[in-house]
Design a protein around this motif. Structure first.
Motif, PDB file in Angstrom:
ATOM      1  N   GLY A  54       0.809  -1.213   0.000  1.00 52.92           N
ATOM      2  CA  GLY A  54       0.000   0.000   0.000  1.00 52.92           C
ATOM      3  C   GLY A  54       0.843   1.264   0.000  1.00 52.92           C
ATOM      4  N   GLU A  55       0.186   2.370  -0.158  1.00 55.32           N
ATOM      5  CA  GLU A  55       0.834   3.674  -0.131  1.00 55.32           C
ATOM      6  C   GLU A  55       0.201   4.533   0.954  1.00 55.32           C
ATOM      7  N   LEU A  56       1.048   5.267   1.657  1.00 57.56           N
ATOM      8  CA  LEU A  56       0.589   6.128   2.739  1.00 57.56           C
ATOM      9  C   LEU A  56       0.128   7.462   2.169  1.00 57.56           C
ATOM     10  N   GLN A  57      -1.102   7.813   2.452  1.00 57.60           N
ATOM     11  CA  GLN A  57      -1.643   9.085   2.002  1.00 57.60           C
ATOM     12  C   GLN A  57      -1.781  10.000   3.222  1.00 57.60           C
ATOM     13  N   VAL A  58      -1.047  11.099   3.191  1.00 56.50           N
ATOM     14  CA  VAL A  58      -1.043  12.021   4.322  1.00 56.50           C
ATOM     15  C   VAL A  58      -1.543  13.386   3.866  1.00 56.50           C
ATOM     16  N   ALA A  59      -2.540  13.906   4.541  1.00 57.41           N
ATOM     17  CA  ALA A  59      -3.071  15.223   4.211  1.00 57.41           C
ATOM     18  C   ALA A  59      -2.083  16.301   4.652  1.00 57.41           C
ATOM     19  N   GLY A  60      -2.231  17.487   4.080  1.00 55.97           N
ATOM     20  CA  GLY A  60      -1.312  18.572   4.385  1.00 55.97           C
ATOM     21  C   GLY A  60      -1.250  18.899   5.856  1.00 55.97           C
ATOM     22  N   LYS A  61      -2.403  18.989   6.504  1.00 55.35           N
ATOM     23  CA  LYS A  61      -2.435  19.330   7.926  1.00 55.35           C
ATOM     24  C   LYS A  61      -1.814  18.214   8.767  1.00 55.35           C
ATOM     25  N   ARG A  63       0.509  16.111   7.753  1.00 57.77           N
ATOM     26  CA  ARG A  63       1.950  16.158   7.524  1.00 57.77           C
ATOM     27  C   ARG A  63       2.585  17.265   8.362  1.00 57.77           C
ATOM     28  N   GLU A  64       1.905  18.412   8.397  1.00 60.24           N
ATOM     29  CA  GLU A  64       2.403  19.528   9.206  1.00 60.24           C
ATOM     30  C   GLU A  64       2.444  19.154  10.675  1.00 60.24           C
ATOM     31  N   SER A  65       1.420  18.427  11.118  1.00 63.30           N
ATOM     32  CA  SER A  65       1.366  17.994  12.513  1.00 63.30           C
ATOM     33  C   SER A  65       2.489  17.003  12.819  1.00 63.30           C
ATOM     34  N   GLN A  66       2.762  16.089  11.876  1.00 62.36           N
ATOM     35  CA  GLN A  66       3.829  15.110  12.073  1.00 62.36           C
ATOM     36  C   GLN A  66       5.192  15.790  12.173  1.00 62.36           C
ATOM     37  N   LEU A  67       5.411  16.779  11.301  1.00 62.81           N
ATOM     38  CA  LEU A  67       6.685  17.504  11.330  1.00 62.81           C
ATOM     39  C   LEU A  67       6.838  18.280  12.630  1.00 62.81           C
ATOM     40  N   SER A  68       5.715  18.864  13.086  1.00 63.37           N
ATOM     41  CA  SER A  68       5.737  19.624  14.335  1.00 63.37           C
ATOM     42  C   SER A  68       6.057  18.712  15.518  1.00 63.37           C
ATOM     43  N   ASN A  69       5.446  17.516  15.525  1.00 64.22           N
ATOM     44  CA  ASN A  69       5.703  16.564  16.609  1.00 64.22           C
ATOM     45  C   ASN A  69       7.146  16.073  16.581  1.00 64.22           C
ATOM     46  N   GLN A  70       7.675  15.833  15.371  1.00 61.19           N
ATOM     47  CA  GLN A  70       9.055  15.366  15.274  1.00 61.19           C
ATOM     48  C   GLN A  70      10.034  16.472  15.674  1.00 61.19           C
ATOM     49  N   MET A 100      16.912  26.321  17.784  1.00 65.98           N
ATOM     50  CA  MET A 100      16.808  25.533  16.559  1.00 65.98           C
ATOM     51  C   MET A 100      16.234  26.371  15.425  1.00 65.98           C
ATOM     52  N   HIS A 101      15.287  27.238  15.761  1.00 64.05           N
ATOM     53  CA  HIS A 101      14.753  28.145  14.746  1.00 64.05           C
ATOM     54  C   HIS A 101      15.823  29.153  14.302  1.00 64.05           C
ATOM     55  N   GLU A 102      16.667  29.559  15.242  1.00 58.25           N
ATOM     56  CA  GLU A 102      17.721  30.523  14.927  1.00 58.25           C
ATOM     57  C   GLU A 102      18.706  29.971  13.891  1.00 58.25           C
ATOM     58  N   ILE A 103      18.965  28.676  13.936  1.00 54.39           N
ATOM     59  CA  ILE A 103      19.895  28.081  12.970  1.00 54.39           C
ATOM     60  C   ILE A 103      19.145  27.558  11.742  1.00 54.39           C
ATOM     61  N   HIS A 104      17.836  27.873  11.675  1.00 49.45           N
ATOM     62  CA  HIS A 104      16.992  27.511  10.529  1.00 49.45           C
ATOM     63  C   HIS A 104      16.962  25.991  10.311  1.00 49.45           C
ATOM     64  N   PHE A 105      16.812  25.271  11.405  1.00 45.98           N
ATOM     65  CA  PHE A 105      16.743  23.814  11.301  1.00 45.98           C
ATOM     66  C   PHE A 105      15.414  23.386  10.692  1.00 45.98           C
ATOM     67  N   ALA A 106      15.473  22.455   9.749  1.00 42.07           N
ATOM     68  CA  ALA A 106      14.274  21.895   9.121  1.00 42.07           C
ATOM     69  C   ALA A 106      14.254  20.389   9.334  1.00 42.07           C
ATOM     70  N   VAL A 107      13.133  19.867   9.773  1.00 41.43           N
ATOM     71  CA  VAL A 107      13.007  18.442  10.055  1.00 41.43           C
ATOM     72  C   VAL A 107      13.049  17.635   8.761  1.00 41.43           C
ATOM     73  N   ASP A 108      13.781  16.541   8.795  1.00 43.00           N
ATOM     74  CA  ASP A 108      13.777  15.577   7.694  1.00 43.00           C
ATOM     75  C   ASP A 108      12.883  14.414   8.122  1.00 43.00           C
ATOM     76  N   PRO A 109      11.673  14.293   7.565  1.00 47.55           N
ATOM     77  CA  PRO A 109      10.738  13.255   8.010  1.00 47.55           C
ATOM     78  C   PRO A 109      11.226  11.837   7.747  1.00 47.55           C
ATOM     79  N   HIS A 110      12.248  11.688   6.883  1.00 45.82           N
ATOM     80  CA  HIS A 110      12.747  10.358   6.535  1.00 45.82           C
ATOM     81  C   HIS A 110      13.978   9.969   7.351  1.00 45.82           C
ATOM     82  N   SER A 111      14.377  10.834   8.274  1.00 43.26           N
ATOM     83  CA  SER A 111      15.565  10.563   9.078  1.00 43.26           C
ATOM     84  C   SER A 111      15.201  10.369  10.537  1.00 43.26           C
ATOM     85  N   ASN A 112      15.976   9.567  11.228  1.00 45.45           N
ATOM     86  CA  ASN A 112      15.745   9.267  12.636  1.00 45.45           C
ATOM     87  C   ASN A 112      15.891  10.520  13.495  1.00 45.45           C
ATOM     88  N   SER A 113      14.972  10.703  14.454  1.00 49.00           N
ATOM     89  CA  SER A 113      14.993  11.891  15.305  1.00 49.00           C
ATOM     90  C   SER A 113      16.276  11.998  16.121  1.00 49.00           C
TER      91      SER A 113
END
Length: 308
Positions: A54-61, A63-70, A100-113
């Motif tokens: 199967g394929e994972l279908q993630v809505a925009g909101k 996905r945003e929530s997942q990135l925020s949690n990570q 983290m915001h100061e160094i402009h860190f962006a979460v990579d959803p495919h990488s281990n936290s």
């Protein structure tokens, strides 16, 4: 997004092994529909097929929530692994997130936290007064080998907390930089001794406070930035009054927010960790305790992360 299954226990992957035709409305898939779609009605096998093909279908909101949690998970790991070198205390989670915001860190959803957290620490150390919190170890070895160990501990700038002599064995409790652990452990083994981890991350009592920064010398740009961030954190914020709509998670024994936050909570590592404890009839832990518990478990399995 395709799934790659490495976990063999479905209970560790899925919250439920039930197939729905409409999960939002709670409508279960009928047996005839399952046979028509998959050629069988064995829900466990169907779940495996969905995960494999199967394929994972993630809505925009979502996905945003997942990135925020990570992002929050990464900040929590950074907080647990670091201290302010001037106070020997950890920074607050809010301060870590601001840095983290100061160094402009962006979460990579495919990488281990955890891996991303270590990368964040390296980057933060280039700009801000922050360092890895030391590990506390008990090193036990033959008494006639201690001089060799003491020389290296001095070279590594380890802090010796106590010494104990018992027969022909000598034991020392010390704190060292986590990056030195592998070398230290290898040396102790070569000296026919053993090492024991007493604490993964040692912090001074209490959390970081604004006074800890403002009292330091204003001689570096990094310190000034931290002070500016601290001032922002001191500005008054307006918090709405709690309402009766707040949801309570019985598994975690905690109020987790409104309906949206309640749904997001069920996807969090905190909730999943307490679910595992619940199956073992253990009491729930707070979010911070869960993070520390998982950190200790992971560290016992793989100590390679300390070699940076």
């Amino acid at each position: 997004m395709r799934f790659c299954i490495s976990e063999k226990d479905l209970d560790e992957v899925l919250q439920s092994q039930i197939v729905y035709s409409n999960v939002a409305k709670g409508v279960l898939a009928k047996s005839k529909d399952l046979k028509a779609a998959f050629g069988m009605d064995d829900q466990t096998k169907i779940c495996l097929e969905i995960l494999e093909k199967g394929e994972l279908q993630v809505a925009g909101k979502e996905r945003e929530s997942q990135l925020s949690n990570q992002f929050r998970d990464i900040a929590t790991i950074v907080m647990q692994k670091t201290i302010n070198p001037e106070t020997q205390r950890p920074y607050t989670i809010s301060m870590i997130e601001r840095l983290m915001h100061e160094i402009h860190f962006a979460v990579d959803p495919h990488s281990n936290s955890k891996k991303q957290a270590l990368d964040v620490i390296r980057e933060l150390q280039k700009h801000f007064p922050i360092k890895r919190s030391p590990m506390r170890l008990r090193l036990t070895l033959p008494q006639d080998k201690f001089d060799s160990l003491a020389e290296k501990l001095s070279e590594w700038k380890a802090v010796i907390l106590s010494k104990d002599e018992s027969g022909s064995q000598f034991s020392v409790v010390c704190e060292i930089d986590p990056g030195i652990f592998r070398d230290c452990d290898a040396l102790v083994r070569n000296l026919q001794g053993r090492s024991e981890i007493l604490a993964i991350s040692v912090h001074g009592e209490g959390d970081f406070h604004a006074d800890d920064v403002s009292s330091s010398q204003e001689t570096s740009t990094s310190t000034e930035v931290v002070q500016q961030l601290t001032e922002k954190m001191q500005k008054p914020t307006f918090v709405s009054e709690p309402t009766s709509d707040l949801k309570h998670c019985t598994t975690c024994d905690a109020v987790v927010g409104d309906a949206k936050q309640y749904r997001e909570h069920f996807k969090s590592d905190w909730h999943k960790h307490n679910l595992k404890r619940k199956t073992r009839q253990l009491p729930p832990l707070s979010a911070e305790e869960c993070a520390a518990d998982e950190e200790l478990t992971d560290s016992k399995k793989d100590l390679s992360e300390y070699s940076f």
